[in-house]
Scaffold this motif. Structure first.
Motif, PDB file in Angstrom:
ATOM      1  N   UNK A 195     -17.884   9.379 -61.393  1.00 20.29           N
ATOM      2  CA  UNK A 195     -18.639   9.938 -60.034  1.00 20.29           C
ATOM      3  C   UNK A 195     -17.079  10.512 -59.194  1.00 20.29           C
ATOM      4  N   UNK A 196     -17.639  11.429 -58.326  1.00 17.07           N
ATOM      5  CA  UNK A 196     -16.559  12.209 -57.594  1.00 17.07           C
ATOM      6  C   UNK A 196     -17.537  12.666 -56.348  1.00 17.07           C
ATOM      7  N   UNK A 197     -16.682  12.809 -55.207  1.00 19.07           N
ATOM      8  CA  UNK A 197     -17.583  13.308 -53.819  1.00 19.07           C
ATOM      9  C   UNK A 197     -17.064  14.873 -53.823  1.00 19.07           C
ATOM     10  N   UNK A 198     -17.916  15.818 -53.282  1.00 18.81           N
ATOM     11  CA  UNK A 198     -17.536  17.026 -53.179  1.00 18.81           C
ATOM     12  C   UNK A 198     -18.170  17.389 -51.538  1.00 18.81           C
ATOM     13  N   UNK A 199     -17.966  18.396 -51.250  1.00 19.53           N
ATOM     14  CA  UNK A 199     -18.127  18.824 -49.706  1.00 19.53           C
ATOM     15  C   UNK A 199     -19.711  18.424 -49.264  1.00 19.53           C
ATOM     16  N   UNK A 200     -20.484  18.596 -50.455  1.00 14.29           N
ATOM     17  CA  UNK A 200     -21.756  18.712 -49.995  1.00 14.29           C
ATOM     18  C   UNK A 200     -22.677  17.792 -50.985  1.00 14.29           C
ATOM     19  N   UNK A 201     -22.017  17.011 -51.797  1.00 15.77           N
ATOM     20  CA  UNK A 201     -22.618  16.167 -52.717  1.00 15.77           C
ATOM     21  C   UNK A 201     -21.843  15.024 -53.200  1.00 15.77           C
ATOM     22  N   UNK A 202     -22.406  13.937 -53.974  1.00 17.20           N
ATOM     23  CA  UNK A 202     -21.683  13.017 -54.712  1.00 17.20           C
ATOM     24  C   UNK A 202     -22.087  13.457 -56.127  1.00 17.20           C
ATOM     25  N   UNK A 203     -21.067  13.668 -57.133  1.00 14.89           N
ATOM     26  CA  UNK A 203     -21.585  14.170 -58.521  1.00 14.89           C
ATOM     27  C   UNK A 203     -21.553  12.923 -59.290  1.00 14.89           C
ATOM     28  N   UNK A 204     -22.316  12.779 -60.109  1.00 12.60           N
ATOM     29  CA  UNK A 204     -22.225  11.465 -60.832  1.00 12.60           C
ATOM     30  C   UNK A 204     -22.809  11.937 -62.454  1.00 12.60           C
ATOM     31  N   UNK A 205     -21.919  11.592 -63.404  1.00 10.85           N
ATOM     32  CA  UNK A 205     -22.443  11.703 -64.752  1.00 10.85           C
ATOM     33  C   UNK A 205     -22.379  10.492 -65.570  1.00 10.85           C
ATOM     34  N   UNK A 206     -23.412  10.367 -66.368  1.00 13.26           N
ATOM     35  CA  UNK A 206     -23.399   9.060 -67.526  1.00 13.26           C
ATOM     36  C   UNK A 206     -23.401   9.665 -68.708  1.00 13.26           C
ATOM     37  N   UNK A 207     -22.695   8.959 -69.588  1.00 13.45           N
ATOM     38  CA  UNK A 207     -22.598   9.175 -70.964  1.00 13.45           C
ATOM     39  C   UNK A 207     -22.737   7.642 -71.834  1.00 13.45           C
ATOM     40  N   UNK A 208     -23.614   7.965 -72.986  1.00 13.15           N
ATOM     41  CA  UNK A 208     -23.770   6.723 -73.795  1.00 13.15           C
ATOM     42  C   UNK A 208     -23.343   7.165 -75.331  1.00 13.15           C
ATOM     43  N   UNK A 209     -22.567   6.165 -75.793  1.00 10.69           N
ATOM     44  CA  UNK A 209     -21.699   6.458 -76.944  1.00 10.69           C
ATOM     45  C   UNK A 209     -21.952   5.064 -77.865  1.00 10.69           C
ATOM     46  N   UNK A 210     -21.727   5.212 -79.109  1.00 13.34           N
ATOM     47  CA  UNK A 210     -21.558   4.039 -79.789  1.00 13.34           C
ATOM     48  C   UNK A 210     -20.554   4.282 -80.966  1.00 13.34           C
ATOM     49  N   UNK A 211     -19.718   3.364 -81.369  1.00 11.44           N
ATOM     50  CA  UNK A 211     -18.707   3.632 -82.290  1.00 11.44           C
ATOM     51  C   UNK A 211     -18.531   2.349 -83.349  1.00 11.44           C
ATOM     52  N   UNK A 212     -18.657   2.436 -84.527  1.00 14.85           N
ATOM     53  CA  UNK A 212     -18.714   1.594 -85.487  1.00 14.85           C
ATOM     54  C   UNK A 212     -17.072   1.095 -85.619  1.00 14.85           C
ATOM     55  N   UNK A 213     -16.838   0.039 -86.449  1.00 16.38           N
ATOM     56  CA  UNK A 213     -15.443  -0.387 -86.807  1.00 16.38           C
ATOM     57  C   UNK A 213     -14.809   0.572 -87.356  1.00 16.38           C
ATOM     58  N   UNK A 214     -15.484   1.546 -88.054  1.00 18.08           N
ATOM     59  CA  UNK A 214     -14.674   2.658 -88.586  1.00 18.08           C
ATOM     60  C   UNK A 214     -15.426   4.030 -88.259  1.00 18.08           C
ATOM     61  N   UNK A 215     -14.559   5.091 -88.083  1.00 18.37           N
ATOM     62  CA  UNK A 215     -15.113   6.544 -87.825  1.00 18.37           C
ATOM     63  C   UNK A 215     -15.080   6.561 -86.338  1.00 18.37           C
ATOM     64  N   UNK A 216     -15.290   7.864 -85.642  1.00 18.46           N
ATOM     65  CA  UNK A 216     -15.199   8.123 -84.193  1.00 18.46           C
ATOM     66  C   UNK A 216     -16.504   7.729 -83.822  1.00 18.46           C
ATOM     67  N   UNK A 217     -16.431   7.823 -82.173  1.00 20.56           N
ATOM     68  CA  UNK A 217     -17.654   7.398 -81.352  1.00 20.56           C
ATOM     69  C   UNK A 217     -18.455   8.548 -81.661  1.00 20.56           C
ATOM     70  N   UNK A 219     -21.699  10.553 -79.970  1.00 22.89           N
ATOM     71  CA  UNK A 219     -22.301  10.734 -78.475  1.00 22.89           C
ATOM     72  C   UNK A 219     -22.989  12.039 -78.512  1.00 22.89           C
ATOM     73  N   UNK A 220     -23.914  12.151 -77.674  1.00 23.73           N
ATOM     74  CA  UNK A 220     -24.840  13.329 -77.368  1.00 23.73           C
ATOM     75  C   UNK A 220     -23.901  14.684 -77.055  1.00 23.73           C
ATOM     76  N   UNK A 221     -24.016  15.688 -77.534  1.00 29.40           N
ATOM     77  CA  UNK A 221     -22.916  16.723 -77.109  1.00 29.40           C
ATOM     78  C   UNK A 221     -23.387  16.992 -75.722  1.00 29.40           C
ATOM     79  N   UNK A 222     -24.518  17.259 -75.331  1.00 25.21           N
ATOM     80  CA  UNK A 222     -25.007  17.882 -73.812  1.00 25.21           C
ATOM     81  C   UNK A 222     -24.485  16.770 -72.967  1.00 25.21           C
ATOM     82  N   UNK A 223     -24.604  15.361 -73.175  1.00 23.73           N
ATOM     83  CA  UNK A 223     -23.976  14.342 -72.220  1.00 23.73           C
ATOM     84  C   UNK A 223     -22.597  14.389 -72.139  1.00 23.73           C
ATOM     85  N   UNK A 224     -21.850  14.469 -73.294  1.00 23.37           N
ATOM     86  CA  UNK A 224     -20.323  14.918 -73.246  1.00 23.37           C
ATOM     87  C   UNK A 224     -19.942  15.922 -72.402  1.00 23.37           C
TER      88      UNK A 224
END
Length: 311
Positions: A195-217, A219-224
């Motif tokens: 989250x971060x404020x701007x002059x006209x709004x408070x911007x908010x972004x959410x990201x969900x990921x999962x990572x196994x014990x091996x391999x990279x996380x 994640x959804x490309x558009x969310x990222x």
């Protein structure tokens, strides 16, 4: 090319058998042609559309019932259907700019096709409208946030010292920070909020990921991209942005970590600062009861490269 007999009976017979395959093929094509439904999600938007004489509904609840029936009928025919958010103000602007009569079904259909091509949509898979509407609204808000943040970055211009595009540099920096954060977070299911404020709004972004014990996380490309764009705005504008990470793993309590953005870097918050941030209502400032089974922990060093300042 098939031959045709030159007799009345033969011509009628062949015409009969030419019609059936054509009709069948058209039906097949119809099933394979995707459909889009523009949805008025709330009473206010519905009331705005009632000013048009050709709009056939006068009750929002009945309208939603009819839409749900249409979606079920299309699904029963094996057709893929997406739902788009129909905004009456955007519709009026679209018709005025395109020179269309807004009081026609054809104009509403054309606008629906336009927003489906460029706007937020949800695929209908048999879910109830009560479940579908919040998801559609959430996606529309996400897209509007991403578009606004992208415009902010695009308008920043070039650095007066090195000539590099500030928005592009900020996005690259945000992508680096996000990559390092996901790499150091370890295995588990991760829920990140920026989250971060701007002059006209408070911007908010959410990201969900999962990572196994091996391999990279994973994640959804558009969310990222959306998350990195909002983080980039905080970096470029040097605004007081923050990131919260919640990690869930089997057999252990959820862990919450937090960082503040400072000079293009994510500075770890203390456990107390994370607790206060997570257990305070963002709108009223009133304390919120902590969740049971959740550990509020200090942020950790993500090992990011030093930030390069731009003006």
């Amino acid at each position: 090319m098939a031959q045709t007999e030159n007799t009345e009976h033969g011509s009628a017979h062949n015409a009969k058998h030419r019609t059936k395959p054509g009709t069948t093929l058209r039906r097949t094509l119809r099933r394979e042609a995707p459909s889009t439904v523009g949805l008025l999600v709330d009473e206010q938007d519905f009331a705005a559309m009632r000013r048009y004489r050709t709009f056939p509904f006068d009750d929002h609840t009945a309208y939603l019932h009819q839409v749900e029936g249409l979606l079920k009928a299309l699904a029963a025919q094996g057709m893929h259907t997406t739902i788009a958010l129909f905004d009456p103000e955007d519709y009026a602007e679209f018709c005025a700019e395109s020179g269309l009569d807004a009081d026609t079904g054809a104009s509403r259909s054309r606008f629906t096709a336009e927003i489906a091509a460029a706007g937020a949509t949800v695929a209908y898979t048999g879910q109830r409208l009560t479940d579908l509407i919040p998801l559609l609204v959430s996606r529309a808000v996400r897209q509007a946030t991403w578009e606004y943040a992208t415009l902010l970055l695009a308008d920043l211009g070039a650095c007066v010292d090195c000539g590099q595009d500030i928005g592009r540099a900020a996005f690259d920096r945000a992508s680096h920070l996000l990559t390092r954060l996901l790499e150091t977070a370890g295995p588990g299911t991760h829920h990140l909020v920026c989250s971060t404020p701007t002059e006209s709004d408070q911007l908010l972004a959410v990201l969900h990921t999962h990572r196994d014990t091996t391999g990279p996380a994973r994640l959804d490309t558009s969310e990222g991209a959306e998350f990195a764009t909002v983080l980039a705005v905080a970096i470029a504008l040097e605004s007081p942005g923050g990131v919260v990470l919640r990690t869930s793993a089997p057999g252990s309590p959820d862990r919450v970590h937090g960082w503040r953005l400072a000079h293009g870097a994510l500075a770890p918050l203390t456990a107390g600062e994370v607790f206060n941030a997570y257990c305070t209502d963002a709108e009223t400032g009133e304390p919120v009861s902590p969740e049971s089974g959740v550990e509020y922990s200090a942020g950790f060093d993500i090992g990011a490269d030093p930030a390069e300042p731009h003006r």
